[in-house]
Design an enzyme around this catalytic site. Sequence first.
Site, mmCIF file in Angstrom:
data_model
loop_
_atom_site.group_PDB
_atom_site.id
_atom_site.type_symbol
_atom_site.label_atom_id
_atom_site.label_comp_id
_atom_site.label_asym_id
_atom_site.label_seq_id
_atom_site.Cartn_x
_atom_site.Cartn_y
_atom_site.Cartn_z
ATOM 1 C CG HIS A 290 -0.886 1.257 7.470
ATOM 2 N ND1 HIS A 290 0.023 0.758 8.379
ATOM 3 C CD2 HIS A 290 -0.149 2.036 6.616
ATOM 4 C CE1 HIS A 290 1.233 1.223 8.098
ATOM 5 N NE2 HIS A 290 1.151 1.996 7.026
ATOM 6 C CD GLU A 291 -1.264 2.602 2.902
ATOM 7 O OE1 GLU A 291 -0.797 3.746 2.873
ATOM 8 O OE2 GLU A 291 -0.559 1.589 3.083
ATOM 9 C CB CYS B 294 4.988 2.013 7.882
ATOM 10 S SG CYS B 294 4.596 3.585 7.101
ATOM 11 C CG LEU B 295 6.579 0.918 1.950
ATOM 12 C CD1 LEU B 295 6.013 1.156 0.552
ATOM 13 C CD2 LEU B 295 7.646 -0.168 1.906
ATOM 14 C CD GLN C 256 3.295 5.857 2.950
ATOM 15 O OE1 GLN C 256 2.335 5.345 2.391
ATOM 16 N NE2 GLN C 256 4.196 5.133 3.582
ATOM 17 N N GLY D 239 0.839 -1.197 0.000
ATOM 18 C CA GLY D 239 0.000 0.000 0.000
ATOM 19 C C GLY D 239 0.872 1.245 0.000
ATOM 20 C CG HIS E 125 0.305 6.809 5.731
ATOM 21 N ND1 HIS E 125 1.455 7.220 6.359
ATOM 22 C CD2 HIS E 125 0.472 5.484 5.475
ATOM 23 C CE1 HIS E 125 2.280 6.179 6.480
ATOM 24 N NE2 HIS E 125 1.707 5.112 5.967
HETATM 25 O O1 K1U Z 1 3.925 2.297 4.113
HETATM 26 C C1 K1U Z 1 2.857 1.810 3.797
HETATM 27 O O2 K1U Z 1 1.817 2.382 4.030
HETATM 28 C C2 K1U Z 1 2.868 0.465 3.116
HETATM 29 C C3 K1U Z 1 2.750 -0.703 4.065
HETATM 30 C C4 K1U Z 1 1.299 -1.128 4.120
HETATM 31 C C5 K1U Z 1 0.889 -2.035 5.220
HETATM 32 C C6 K1U Z 1 1.589 -3.177 5.541
HETATM 33 C C7 K1U Z 1 1.151 -4.021 6.554
HETATM 34 C C8 K1U Z 1 -0.007 -3.730 7.227
HETATM 35 C C9 K1U Z 1 -0.695 -2.592 6.924
HETATM 36 C C10 K1U Z 1 -0.259 -1.751 5.914
HETATM 37 C C11 K1U Z 1 3.653 -1.799 3.513
HETATM 38 O O3 K1U Z 1 3.468 -2.251 2.447
HETATM 39 S S1 K1U Z 1 4.958 -2.360 4.499
HETATM 40 C C12 K1U Z 1 5.690 -3.657 3.516
HETATM 41 C C13 K1U Z 1 4.886 -4.914 3.482
HETATM 42 O O4 K1U Z 1 3.974 -5.078 4.250
HETATM 43 C C14 K1U Z 1 5.196 -5.970 2.477
HETATM 44 C C15 K1U Z 1 6.288 -5.867 1.646
HETATM 45 C C16 K1U Z 1 6.544 -6.877 0.727
HETATM 46 C C17 K1U Z 1 5.755 -7.976 0.649
HETATM 47 C C18 K1U Z 1 4.674 -8.101 1.489
HETATM 48 C C19 K1U Z 1 4.397 -7.092 2.407
HETATM 49 ZN ZN ZN Z 2 2.556 3.271 6.121
#
Ligand code: K1U
Ligand code: ZN
Length: 173
Positions: free
Chosen positions: A135-136, A93-94, A51, A46, A139
């Site tokens: 979560h998004e 979270c990225l 971001q 996401g 943000h």
């Molecule tokens: O930063 C963000 O908003 C993105 C975040 C979204 C998220 C992840 C987990 C729970 C709620 C919301 C991510 O994508 S973190 C990376 C991640 O979860 C992932 C990366 C590669 C493969 C699978 C998952």
């Molecule tokens: Zn995030």
Amino acid sequence: MAIRRILTEPDPFLRQISQDVEKVDNDIRKLMDDMLETMYAAPGIGLAAIQIGVPKRVIVIDLSKEEEKTPLYFVNPKIILKSNNNLTYEEGCLSVPGQFAEIDRPDQCHISFLDYNDKKQELKAEGLLATCIQHEIDHLEGILFIDYLSKLKQNFIVKKLSKQKKVLERIVV
Ligand code: K1U
Ligand code: ZN
């Protein structure tokens, strides 16, 4: 399409409240295409526009595991209803690289939004999709998942990320 730089904590820009989009036009579609490319490259599931430094209420999500991509686009997402039951999921979270924590959120949510073609839609989400949407949307309000942790844990994470940023800045300059 372009891969954009993802802002990381503690960047004060991430704490802004994002503004509603008036119309999903070609500029917003280009923004969503860039967001998707940035999210796939990271990789993540996401991304919110804030971001990548754009304070507009736009999010993209793709939970597909297969080769075939299934992007979801949400403009001006609004939560209409949340379930009373919670789901605990280990979130990342990225914008908070390398940090993960178990967060409780309602396991279902019903949202309204504008789609890629400026059409009003509604969606009933559950499980990981519901977690990711919430979560998004956080943000868009300037909220990060670490805000749900104790002050002690938050301070520890922010200090660690600040140090990492300083080291990286020295290497890049
Ligand atoms: O930063 C963000 O908003 C993105 C975040 C979204 C998220 C992840 C987990 C729970 C709620 C919301 C991510 O994508 S973190 C990376 C991640 O979860 C992932 C990366 C590669 C493969 C699978 C998952
Ligand atoms: Zn995030």
